[in-house]
Motif scaffolding. Structure first.
Motif, PDB file in Angstrom:
ATOM      1  N   VAL B  62       0.688  -1.045  -0.066  1.00  0.00           N
ATOM      2  CA  VAL B  62      -0.292  -0.303  -0.036  1.00  0.00           C
ATOM      3  C   VAL B  62       0.835   1.209   0.243  1.00  0.00           C
ATOM      4  O   VAL B  62       1.940   1.539   0.590  1.00  0.00           O
ATOM      5  CB  VAL B  62      -0.757   0.347   1.492  1.00  0.00           C
ATOM      6  N   PHE B  63       0.890   2.368  -0.536  1.00  0.00           N
ATOM      7  CA  PHE B  63       1.590   3.650  -0.783  1.00  0.00           C
ATOM      8  C   PHE B  63       0.703   4.707  -0.607  1.00  0.00           C
ATOM      9  O   PHE B  63      -0.721   4.534  -0.593  1.00  0.00           O
ATOM     10  CB  PHE B  63       1.977   3.742  -2.657  1.00  0.00           C
ATOM     11  N   VAL B  64       1.766   4.881   0.519  1.00  0.00           N
ATOM     12  CA  VAL B  64       0.432   5.960   1.412  1.00  0.00           C
ATOM     13  C   VAL B  64       1.896   7.455   0.824  1.00  0.00           C
ATOM     14  O   VAL B  64       2.976   7.781   0.942  1.00  0.00           O
ATOM     15  CB  VAL B  64       0.993   5.911   2.568  1.00  0.00           C
ATOM     16  N   GLU B  65       0.779   8.173   0.433  1.00  0.00           N
ATOM     17  CA  GLU B  65       1.299  10.184  -0.242  1.00  0.00           C
ATOM     18  C   GLU B  65       0.481  11.262  -0.308  1.00  0.00           C
ATOM     19  O   GLU B  65      -0.293  10.765  -0.157  1.00  0.00           O
ATOM     20  CB  GLU B  65       1.122   9.806  -1.789  1.00  0.00           C
ATOM     21  N   GLY B  66       1.271  12.317   0.110  1.00  0.00           N
ATOM     22  CA  GLY B  66       0.430  13.587   0.297  1.00  0.00           C
ATOM     23  C   GLY B  66       1.223  13.931   1.679  1.00  0.00           C
ATOM     24  O   GLY B  66       1.695  13.623   1.950  1.00  0.00           O
ATOM     25  N   PRO B  67       1.264  15.520   1.672  1.00  0.00           N
ATOM     26  CA  PRO B  67       1.567  15.868   2.957  1.00  0.00           C
ATOM     27  C   PRO B  67       1.314  15.022   4.239  1.00  0.00           C
ATOM     28  O   PRO B  67       2.368  15.535   5.230  1.00  0.00           O
ATOM     29  CB  PRO B  67       0.915  17.679   2.391  1.00  0.00           C
ATOM     30  N   ALA B  68       0.348  15.187   4.454  1.00  0.00           N
ATOM     31  CA  ALA B  68      -0.602  14.041   5.647  1.00  0.00           C
ATOM     32  C   ALA B  68      -0.512  12.862   6.043  1.00  0.00           C
ATOM     33  O   ALA B  68      -0.099  12.577   6.310  1.00  0.00           O
ATOM     34  CB  ALA B  68      -1.908  14.766   5.767  1.00  0.00           C
ATOM     35  N   SER B  69       0.933  12.639   5.241  1.00  0.00           N
ATOM     36  CA  SER B  69       0.966  11.396   5.104  1.00  0.00           C
ATOM     37  C   SER B  69       1.361  10.704   6.627  1.00  0.00           C
ATOM     38  O   SER B  69       1.721   9.930   6.914  1.00  0.00           O
ATOM     39  CB  SER B  69       1.635  10.352   3.898  1.00  0.00           C
ATOM     40  N   LEU B  70       2.452  10.954   7.006  1.00  0.00           N
ATOM     41  CA  LEU B  70       3.180  11.198   7.996  1.00  0.00           C
ATOM     42  C   LEU B  70       2.344  11.625   9.504  1.00  0.00           C
ATOM     43  O   LEU B  70       1.742   9.919   9.477  1.00  0.00           O
ATOM     44  CB  LEU B  70       4.860  11.889   8.639  1.00  0.00           C
ATOM     45  N   ASP B  71       1.619  11.956   9.407  1.00  0.00           N
ATOM     46  CA  ASP B  71       0.451  12.347  10.454  1.00  0.00           C
ATOM     47  C   ASP B  71      -0.752  11.246  10.107  1.00  0.00           C
ATOM     48  O   ASP B  71      -1.421  10.421  11.400  1.00  0.00           O
ATOM     49  CB  ASP B  71      -0.493  13.695  10.137  1.00  0.00           C
ATOM     50  N   PHE B  72      -1.150  10.644   9.239  1.00  0.00           N
ATOM     51  CA  PHE B  72      -1.912   9.704   9.360  1.00  0.00           C
ATOM     52  C   PHE B  72      -1.476   8.729   9.478  1.00  0.00           C
ATOM     53  O   PHE B  72      -1.815   7.587  10.066  1.00  0.00           O
ATOM     54  CB  PHE B  72      -2.039   9.404   7.760  1.00  0.00           C
ATOM     55  N   LEU B  73      -0.012   8.186   9.452  1.00  0.00           N
ATOM     56  CA  LEU B  73       0.368   6.864   9.268  1.00  0.00           C
ATOM     57  C   LEU B  73       0.503   7.092  11.358  1.00  0.00           C
ATOM     58  O   LEU B  73       0.405   6.130  11.255  1.00  0.00           O
ATOM     59  CB  LEU B  73       1.699   6.588   9.146  1.00  0.00           C
ATOM     60  N   GLN B  74       0.980   7.793  11.823  1.00  0.00           N
ATOM     61  CA  GLN B  74       1.514   7.647  12.772  1.00  0.00           C
ATOM     62  C   GLN B  74       0.191   8.079  13.517  1.00  0.00           C
ATOM     63  O   GLN B  74       0.020   7.292  14.614  1.00  0.00           O
ATOM     64  CB  GLN B  74       1.943   9.360  13.709  1.00  0.00           C
ATOM     65  N   ASN B  75      -0.732   8.693  13.132  1.00  0.00           N
ATOM     66  CA  ASN B  75      -2.461   7.493  14.351  1.00  0.00           C
ATOM     67  C   ASN B  75      -3.026   6.932  14.295  1.00  0.00           C
ATOM     68  O   ASN B  75      -2.899   5.335  14.674  1.00  0.00           O
ATOM     69  CB  ASN B  75      -3.552   8.545  13.845  1.00  0.00           C
ATOM     70  N   LEU B  76      -2.338   5.867  12.611  1.00  0.00           N
ATOM     71  CA  LEU B  76      -2.884   4.649  12.364  1.00  0.00           C
ATOM     72  C   LEU B  76      -2.040   3.122  12.964  1.00  0.00           C
ATOM     73  O   LEU B  76      -2.307   2.119  13.509  1.00  0.00           O
ATOM     74  CB  LEU B  76      -2.717   3.935  11.180  1.00  0.00           C
ATOM     75  N   CYS B  77      -0.208   3.577  13.082  1.00  0.00           N
ATOM     76  CA  CYS B  77       0.698   2.547  13.764  1.00  0.00           C
ATOM     77  C   CYS B  77       0.911   3.071  15.240  1.00  0.00           C
ATOM     78  O   CYS B  77       0.959   3.779  16.013  1.00  0.00           O
ATOM     79  CB  CYS B  77       2.035   2.472  12.874  1.00  0.00           C
ATOM     80  N   THR B  78       0.984   1.993  15.601  1.00  0.00           N
ATOM     81  CA  THR B  78       1.204   2.280  17.452  1.00  0.00           C
ATOM     82  C   THR B  78       2.811   2.110  17.464  1.00  0.00           C
ATOM     83  O   THR B  78       3.323   3.049  17.903  1.00  0.00           O
ATOM     84  CB  THR B  78       1.383   0.697  17.836  1.00  0.00           C
ATOM     85  N   ASN B  79       4.253   2.030  16.942  1.00  0.00           N
ATOM     86  CA  ASN B  79       5.078   2.209  16.169  1.00  0.00           C
ATOM     87  C   ASN B  79       4.874   3.858  16.486  1.00  0.00           C
ATOM     88  O   ASN B  79       4.077   4.310  15.306  1.00  0.00           O
ATOM     89  CB  ASN B  79       6.669   1.303  15.373  1.00  0.00           C
ATOM     90  N   ASP B  80       6.587   4.522  16.431  1.00  0.00           N
ATOM     91  CA  ASP B  80       6.304   5.788  16.009  1.00  0.00           C
ATOM     92  C   ASP B  80       7.372   5.836  14.618  1.00  0.00           C
ATOM     93  O   ASP B  80       8.478   5.724  14.469  1.00  0.00           O
ATOM     94  CB  ASP B  80       7.822   6.358  17.096  1.00  0.00           C
ATOM     95  N   ILE B  81       6.207   6.577  13.551  1.00  0.00           N
ATOM     96  CA  ILE B  81       7.035   6.617  12.326  1.00  0.00           C
ATOM     97  C   ILE B  81       8.432   7.809  11.965  1.00  0.00           C
ATOM     98  O   ILE B  81       8.552   7.517  11.036  1.00  0.00           O
ATOM     99  CB  ILE B  81       5.339   6.063  11.205  1.00  0.00           C
ATOM    100  N   ALA B  82       7.385   8.661  13.052  1.00  0.00           N
ATOM    101  CA  ALA B  82       8.709  10.253  12.311  1.00  0.00           C
ATOM    102  C   ALA B  82       9.939  10.116  12.693  1.00  0.00           C
ATOM    103  O   ALA B  82      10.716  10.511  12.216  1.00  0.00           O
ATOM    104  CB  ALA B  82       8.340  10.721  13.453  1.00  0.00           C
ATOM    105  N   THR B  83      10.500   8.558  13.760  1.00  0.00           N
ATOM    106  CA  THR B  83      11.751   8.448  13.591  1.00  0.00           C
ATOM    107  C   THR B  83      12.399   7.899  12.312  1.00  0.00           C
ATOM    108  O   THR B  83      13.501   8.259  12.442  1.00  0.00           O
ATOM    109  CB  THR B  83      11.964   7.205  14.911  1.00  0.00           C
ATOM    110  N   ILE B  84      11.647   7.838  11.347  1.00  0.00           N
ATOM    111  CA  ILE B  84      12.292   6.708   9.820  1.00  0.00           C
ATOM    112  C   ILE B  84      12.337   8.088   8.734  1.00  0.00           C
ATOM    113  O   ILE B  84      11.187   8.259   8.586  1.00  0.00           O
ATOM    114  CB  ILE B  84      11.972   5.604   9.288  1.00  0.00           C
ATOM    115  N   GLU B  85      13.731   7.834   8.984  1.00  0.00           N
ATOM    116  CA  GLU B  85      13.862   8.803   7.886  1.00  0.00           C
ATOM    117  C   GLU B  85      13.900   8.694   5.776  1.00  0.00           C
ATOM    118  O   GLU B  85      13.743   6.985   6.464  1.00  0.00           O
ATOM    119  CB  GLU B  85      15.221   9.895   7.857  1.00  0.00           C
ATOM    120  N   ASP B  86      14.366   9.383   5.399  1.00  0.00           N
ATOM    121  CA  ASP B  86      14.081   9.067   3.846  1.00  0.00           C
ATOM    122  C   ASP B  86      15.010   7.757   3.396  1.00  0.00           C
ATOM    123  O   ASP B  86      15.892   7.181   4.006  1.00  0.00           O
ATOM    124  CB  ASP B  86      14.450   9.952   2.414  1.00  0.00           C
ATOM    125  N   GLY B  87      14.509   6.490   3.018  1.00  0.00           N
ATOM    126  CA  GLY B  87      15.034   5.374   2.539  1.00  0.00           C
ATOM    127  C   GLY B  87      15.298   3.950   4.144  1.00  0.00           C
ATOM    128  O   GLY B  87      15.900   3.312   4.083  1.00  0.00           O
TER     129      GLY B  87
END
Lengths: 128, 358
Positions: B62-87
């Motif tokens: 599943v591809f997640v794209e758009g400016p609010a992608s990180l906010d969406f994933l942070q709400n969806l996931c239990t782990n901290d998605i903000a800690t991962i950078e490009d790659g």
């Protein structure tokens, strides 16, 4: 290595030789996949025809082994107990399981010949 | 009647490749997948000692794209998605509001914070995508491209070397690299689920057979994949995790980050953490001969403490290993009832076996 043409076959995929040696067929070893444990019967155990006498455990599942005909267990293959992979490597040779003192030599006639077993394998009944 | 009503199984684009390599097939969540080619134990050992190749095309992308992608994933996931950078990649759970596990996933950051790839389990991919859409927001585009992409996993101490013969550069552990194979875009992920080092490559359906051939490794089926992941202490969704169990009970509290802000299931999980766990995934090693299997009883003294969720004969340790949920605080003695025989067992820490993964 057994002469396959002299073996007789049960619907539950065991073979028995004229001298009472019992093993599982090549088809069965492929179905069972890698055997990791073998539970062999004690010497002298009496078995009815199609009675469960041993168990094979593979990575996949546990499989009961039946006596193709009625008889008494007169020998067991200690080598397969130590090296269960022999059953996969040589099902008609070193991978034999146990030997039966067959109660009634005529009972072997109720079993299939190799040609009949090959035909049986093509039917759904062979693949429950 | 049954013939007519039978739902035809799904096949991956590698189905004919599997047949050509002598695969035997099983049903896996509606997919007809190879369980083994030659022998589960031989394929297992190939991965532990050299390398093997698995078809995991049934998994969802599943591809997640758009400016609010990180906010969406942070709400969806239990782990901290903000800690991962490009790659970079991270393992996470998706939970329902009760904290129950909807799926376990890998999130790959392609472009922070607006482009991500989420790899989900095969049997849950439709359910996951519906859940994602339901919890989506403005500024997010979700695309389920599971039907367009295939995926192979090359795993084992020699897997990265094999990948190096195909691709110019290989990403570091838990990183992803966008590259090209045979003129098609693809993703090389330095991840896996066997306990060994290796890569998972996501490529378009049309080139996956060429890619599988290019690896030139021992083809491995789901049978070996199951024994490998269990030795490595990894849980299988549907067996060891489902919507009635939480990540805390499943023994993966490190994938739940309470300090990252709000996310679905947070309140329930926090309450469970503060109240103390009542049951927990526990690992067992058999002390005598036996092969524990899914559904077998875990005994504590004379009482049934729980059921085995995953169990097998460990080809590496040459003993029976199992996991299952039992009440917290039991001290044993434990046994697992294998075909009517109570086989003594001891609890152990996961993993059962540490491979070459870094």
């Amino acid at each position: 290595m057994q002469d396959i043409e002299k073996l007789r076959f049960a619907k539950s995929h065991e073979w028995i030789a004229p001298d009472g040696t019992v093993g599982i067929t090549d088809h069965a070893q492929k179905e069972v996949t890698d055997v990791v444990f073998v539970e062999l019967p004690p010497l002298g155990k009496s078995a009815a025809q199609d009675g469960e006498v041993a168990t094979l455990e593979s990575v996949k599942a546990a499989f009961p082994i039946n006596a193709p005909v009625a008889g008494k267990v007169s020998a067991v293959n200690d080598k397969v107990a130590k090296n269960p992979e022999l059953i996969n490597q040589a099902p008609y040779g070193d991978g034999w399981l146990f030997k039966l003192d067959v109660a009634d030599a005529g009972s072997l006639k109720s079993l299939m010949t190799n040609a009949q077993y090959e035909e049986f394998l093509k039917t759904d009944a062979a693949h429950p | 009647m049954t013939e007519l009503s039978r739902v035809s199984p799904k096949h991956t684009p590698l189905y004919n490749w599997h047949k050509a390599h002598g695969a035997r097939f099983i049903d896996f969540g509606g997919w007809e997948m190879p369980v083994q080619y030659t022998s589960i134990v031989a394929e297992h050992e190939a991965v532990r000692k050299t390398a093997g190749l698995f078809d995991i095309s049934h998994m969802g992308e599943v591809f997640v794209e758009g400016p609010a992608s990180l906010d969406f994933l942070q709400n969806l996931c239990t782990n901290d998605i903000a800690t991962i950078e490009d790659g970079q990649a991270v393992y996470s759970h998706i939970c329902n509001p009760q904290g129950g596990i909807i799926d376990d996933i890998f999130v790959y950051c392609l472009k922070f914070p607006s482009r991500y790839l989420v790899v989900v389990n095969a049997s849950t991919s439709d359910k996951d995508f519906e859940w994602m859409k339901k919890n989506s927001r403005a500024g997010v585009e979700l695309r389920n491209e599971s039907d367009k992409w295939s995926m192979v996993a090359a795993q084992g101490p020699k897997a990265v070397q094999a990948a190096g013969n195909i691709f110019k550069s290989i990403p570091e552990r838990h990183r992803v690299l966008e590259t090209v194979f045979e003129g098609s875009p693809c993703f090389i992920c330095r991840t896996g689920y066997t306990g060994e080092d290796g890569v998972e490559v996501i490529a378009p359906n049309a080139v996956i057979e060429k890619l599988a051939d290019a690896f030139d490794l021992t083809p491995c089926g789901l049978g070996a994949r199951d024994t490998l992941r269990l030795e490595a202490g990894y849980l299988l969704y549907g067996n060891d995790m489902d919507e009635t169990l939480t990540p805390l009970e499943a023994g993966v509290p490190w994938a739940v980050k309470f300090d990252k802000g709000d996310f679905i299931g947070k309140d329930a999980l926090a309450a469970q953490k503060n109240g103390g766990l009542k049951r927990k995934l526990t690992a067992f090693k058999l002390l005598e001969r036996g092969v524990p299997r899914h559904g077998f009883k875990i005994l504590c003294g004379a009482n049934v403490a729980g059921l085995v969720t995953s169990g097998t004969f460990s080809p590496t340790l040459k003993t029976g290993i199992a996991m299952g949920y039992i009440p917290v605080g039991l001290s044993g003695p434990f046994a697992i009832e294998c075909n009517g025989r109570a086989v003594p067992a001891e609890t152990t820490r996961l993993p059962f076996y540490s491979g070459s993964k870094k």
